[in-house]
Design a protein around this motif. Sequence first.
Motif, PDB file in Angstrom:
ATOM      1  N   ASP A 276     -37.419 -55.540 -15.378  1.00  0.00           N
ATOM      2  CA  ASP A 276     -37.108 -56.266 -16.620  1.00  0.00           C
ATOM      3  C   ASP A 276     -37.472 -57.745 -16.497  1.00  0.00           C
ATOM      4  O   ASP A 276     -36.742 -58.639 -16.909  1.00  0.00           O
ATOM      5  N   MET A 277     -38.633 -58.034 -15.898  1.00  0.00           N
ATOM      6  CA  MET A 277     -39.067 -59.418 -15.680  1.00  0.00           C
ATOM      7  C   MET A 277     -40.306 -59.730 -16.498  1.00  0.00           C
ATOM      8  O   MET A 277     -41.094 -58.838 -16.837  1.00  0.00           O
ATOM      9  N   PHE A 278     -40.490 -60.996 -16.795  1.00  0.00           N
ATOM     10  CA  PHE A 278     -41.719 -61.486 -17.400  1.00  0.00           C
ATOM     11  C   PHE A 278     -41.980 -62.895 -16.867  1.00  0.00           C
ATOM     12  O   PHE A 278     -41.060 -63.595 -16.425  1.00  0.00           O
ATOM     13  N   LYS A 279     -43.253 -63.284 -16.908  1.00  0.00           N
ATOM     14  CA  LYS A 279     -43.677 -64.563 -16.329  1.00  0.00           C
ATOM     15  C   LYS A 279     -44.183 -65.481 -17.432  1.00  0.00           C
ATOM     16  O   LYS A 279     -44.888 -65.042 -18.346  1.00  0.00           O
ATOM     17  N   LEU A 280     -43.820 -66.753 -17.336  1.00  0.00           N
ATOM     18  CA  LEU A 280     -44.322 -67.793 -18.232  1.00  0.00           C
ATOM     19  C   LEU A 280     -45.277 -68.687 -17.460  1.00  0.00           C
ATOM     20  O   LEU A 280     -44.913 -69.229 -16.411  1.00  0.00           O
ATOM     21  N   LEU A 281     -46.496 -68.820 -17.961  1.00  0.00           N
ATOM     22  CA  LEU A 281     -47.521 -69.641 -17.314  1.00  0.00           C
ATOM     23  C   LEU A 281     -47.681 -70.930 -18.095  1.00  0.00           C
ATOM     24  O   LEU A 281     -48.028 -70.920 -19.280  1.00  0.00           O
TER      25      LEU A 281
ATOM     26  N   VAL B 203     -32.259 -64.856 -16.035  1.00  0.00           N
ATOM     27  CA  VAL B 203     -32.088 -65.195 -14.616  1.00  0.00           C
ATOM     28  C   VAL B 203     -33.460 -65.575 -14.074  1.00  0.00           C
ATOM     29  O   VAL B 203     -34.424 -64.813 -14.212  1.00  0.00           O
ATOM     30  N   GLU B 204     -33.574 -66.766 -13.482  1.00  0.00           N
ATOM     31  CA  GLU B 204     -34.850 -67.239 -12.940  1.00  0.00           C
ATOM     32  C   GLU B 204     -34.982 -66.823 -11.480  1.00  0.00           C
ATOM     33  O   GLU B 204     -34.031 -66.913 -10.696  1.00  0.00           O
ATOM     34  N   TYR B 205     -36.194 -66.382 -11.114  1.00  0.00           N
ATOM     35  CA  TYR B 205     -36.504 -65.966  -9.750  1.00  0.00           C
ATOM     36  C   TYR B 205     -37.645 -66.811  -9.207  1.00  0.00           C
ATOM     37  O   TYR B 205     -38.486 -67.319  -9.960  1.00  0.00           O
TER      38      TYR B 205
ATOM     39  N   PHE C 112     -38.748 -64.945 -15.093  1.00  0.00           N
ATOM     40  CA  PHE C 112     -37.408 -64.742 -15.601  1.00  0.00           C
ATOM     41  C   PHE C 112     -37.115 -63.250 -15.695  1.00  0.00           C
ATOM     42  O   PHE C 112     -38.028 -62.437 -15.923  1.00  0.00           O
ATOM     43  N   GLN C 113     -35.846 -62.903 -15.569  1.00  0.00           N
ATOM     44  CA  GLN C 113     -35.397 -61.520 -15.681  1.00  0.00           C
ATOM     45  C   GLN C 113     -34.426 -61.405 -16.849  1.00  0.00           C
ATOM     46  O   GLN C 113     -33.465 -62.173 -16.960  1.00  0.00           O
ATOM     47  N   ALA C 114     -34.686 -60.437 -17.741  1.00  0.00           N
ATOM     48  CA  ALA C 114     -33.804 -60.193 -18.874  1.00  0.00           C
ATOM     49  C   ALA C 114     -32.669 -59.258 -18.459  1.00  0.00           C
ATOM     50  O   ALA C 114     -32.680 -58.660 -17.372  1.00  0.00           O
ATOM     51  N   GLU C 115     -31.699 -59.118 -19.375  1.00  0.00           N
ATOM     52  CA  GLU C 115     -30.521 -58.305 -19.050  1.00  0.00           C
ATOM     53  C   GLU C 115     -30.882 -56.834 -18.968  1.00  0.00           C
ATOM     54  O   GLU C 115     -30.374 -56.100 -18.108  1.00  0.00           O
ATOM     55  N   ASN C 116     -31.774 -56.360 -19.828  1.00  0.00           N
ATOM     56  CA  ASN C 116     -32.206 -54.969 -19.800  1.00  0.00           C
ATOM     57  C   ASN C 116     -33.609 -54.885 -20.384  1.00  0.00           C
ATOM     58  O   ASN C 116     -34.196 -55.894 -20.810  1.00  0.00           O
ATOM     59  N   ALA C 117     -34.144 -53.676 -20.410  1.00  0.00           N
ATOM     60  CA  ALA C 117     -35.518 -53.485 -20.870  1.00  0.00           C
ATOM     61  C   ALA C 117     -35.668 -53.798 -22.353  1.00  0.00           C
ATOM     62  O   ALA C 117     -36.706 -54.303 -22.801  1.00  0.00           O
ATOM     63  N   LYS C 118     -34.618 -53.522 -23.148  1.00  0.00           N
ATOM     64  CA  LYS C 118     -34.695 -53.783 -24.581  1.00  0.00           C
ATOM     65  C   LYS C 118     -34.821 -55.274 -24.862  1.00  0.00           C
ATOM     66  O   LYS C 118     -35.662 -55.709 -25.662  1.00  0.00           O
TER      67      LYS C 118
END
Length: 710
Positions: A235-240, A176-178, A248-254
């Motif tokens: 559960d988010m990470f950023k792409l530069l 999911v993009e934020y 983007f947000q993943a479905e869960n922490a795993k």
Amino acid sequence: MALSLGEGGGGSRLRRQLESGGFAAGEYVKQLSQQSDGDRDLQEHRQRIQALSEETAQSLKRNVYQNYRQFIETAREISYLESEMYQLSHILTEQKGIMEAVTQALLLQADRDDPALGARRAAAADPFLPLSAKDAAANEEGRQRTLTTLLEKVEGCRDLLPESPGKYLVYNGDLVEYDADHMAQIQRVHAFLMNDCLLVATALPNRRGAYRYDALYPLDGLAVVNVKDNPPMKDMFKLLMFPESRIFQAENAKIKKEWLEVLEETKRNRALSEKRRLEQEALPRPAPTPPESTNPFDEDEEEEEEDEPSAEEEVVDLSLEWIQELPEDLDVCIAQRDFEGAVDLLDKLNEYLGDKPVSQPVKELRAKVDERVRQLTDVLVFELSPDRSLRGGPRATRRAVSQLIRLGQSTKACELFLKNRAAAVQTAIRQLRIEGATLLYIHKLCHVFFTSLLETAREFETDFAGNNGCYSAFVVWARSSMRMFVDAFSKQVFDSKESLSTAAECVKVAKEHCKQLSEIGLDLTFIIHALLVKDIKGALQSYKDIIIEATKHRNSEEMWRKMNLMTPEALGKLREEMRSCGVGNFDQYTGDDCWVNLSYTVVAFTKQTMAFLEEALKLYFPELHMVLLESLVEIILVAVQHVDYSLRCEQDPEKKAFIRQNASFLYETVLPVVEKRFEEGVGKPAKQLQDLRNASRLMRVNPESTTSVV
């Protein structure tokens, strides 16, 4: 202390005494003075201490050099160890791929042995289900099939993502993009990570399992950043990807952890494979052996060729100390903001390598230096950015501009310098306080703007003296800055509905300041005329309408009576006003005591028309010629038509004679004065005014005519 000891024993004892923890220099010198026999003993002792000092300094130098060499060797060993670790990781990855390929082959064999089991497994297979990080390396045949399926399922990527033998799918999944600024959800996407790039696709609303291409990012320019959980955002990470970034947000922490791990691992593998490819290309290729010749004279020619080395075999000496330390020296200069020193080093290197052949070591050195040049350019660009402090005037930018020009970035330096000055001028105008009279504010505005423009022009001429191609950019910038000035000027003068006299004074002030730019050969008067012509036309037409309405109102109340000013002072004041309007023969229209043989309507019309003409001439420039002339004709026609109508309709002989006297004043005095003053202010006669005066002559010759002057 005994001074007669030998050099060996005395030096060792002296050293132990000086190295002791309780050594006191004052007590030592006092004791030495008491025990010495004379000046000679003190001189000898001084020499021993000095020799001991030199020996200690030499020992320190040796220790420092030895430690420095050990540090270099340690760093080299660490580099070797890191390379070996990368190789070991790659070998393990290959072994893992082989094992999984064997497993896959066994599964395929089992499918052939049991077709029903294989059909059930094939029906349950979905190439778009997220792969775990453990299954990142699939066999080559499976990878190619997955990539082919990807090309079929994602619209718009077949041309951008051509099939190649080395490209395969590593990982994929829903995200999911934020929005990076407001953290608002934008859309749901499906990301496909390949061994050399990352593909982002959006789901088609009416087609299940189908996607549309959104973006493709090479792994070489992609950076992954973990975003700290901040409920409910987790559960988010950023792409530069310079110059943009996406969250983007993943479905869960795993799944987020798997994404981060597989992205980093794929980037490392990509970098390692690229490094190996470059090493393979850099390996020297064996030269083809020439065929043996049976010509006996070839041996003599070969000997001569060996005696004369070719120019291609010339080796560039890069072992000089300043060349070896050049990248580090550039880093130091950039960190210490010594931009001049950095550019001097680059000029020195370019001069040294100017006539040298381009060999592989030279290319490697150039690559290192070019990286520092990019860093230096970025720092200089930041120095000129409008986000930096705008204080100090144009001269504050000279340092960064001059170094950019020396780096061959004249166009960029010009663009950044003008942007910086535009921001400074805009800030200075915005900080002006709007208070008091409009004319006072316009004086301040013109002083701030034109002074800044003049200083910028002089600094531009100093910085870009040898770059004639940049002057056109300055002219374009000056025009845009003038437009910004005119916007502020018009908002205060014309939008606030100031009187025509105030507007004329304000425009006059702006023109006078604009003429100051002629000192440097820059004439922007035509630009300010072109930008103000619309507002001045509107002001002239608005004031013309006011005069026409006022004249019509006085005409509706006209009784055709003589003016009685009651006091000699009032009569003298009216004489001065008429004289200032250009009416020099007004005395012939004055009567006994304080009477004036003219109508109040005609006198008021004369003063108002002449005042309008004087203020309009202050605003005049060629583009306003017809507007001003038509306005004058319309104003005069209102008075002429009224006198014409009254003269034809009046039956009382005395009043008719009085109207004729007012008509004579209007036609023979006022109209010639208007025509003369217009010609003086404009520089050429107005044919329309001459035609209007000649047409009025018909009415004076035949006052009983029913013809109306139009």
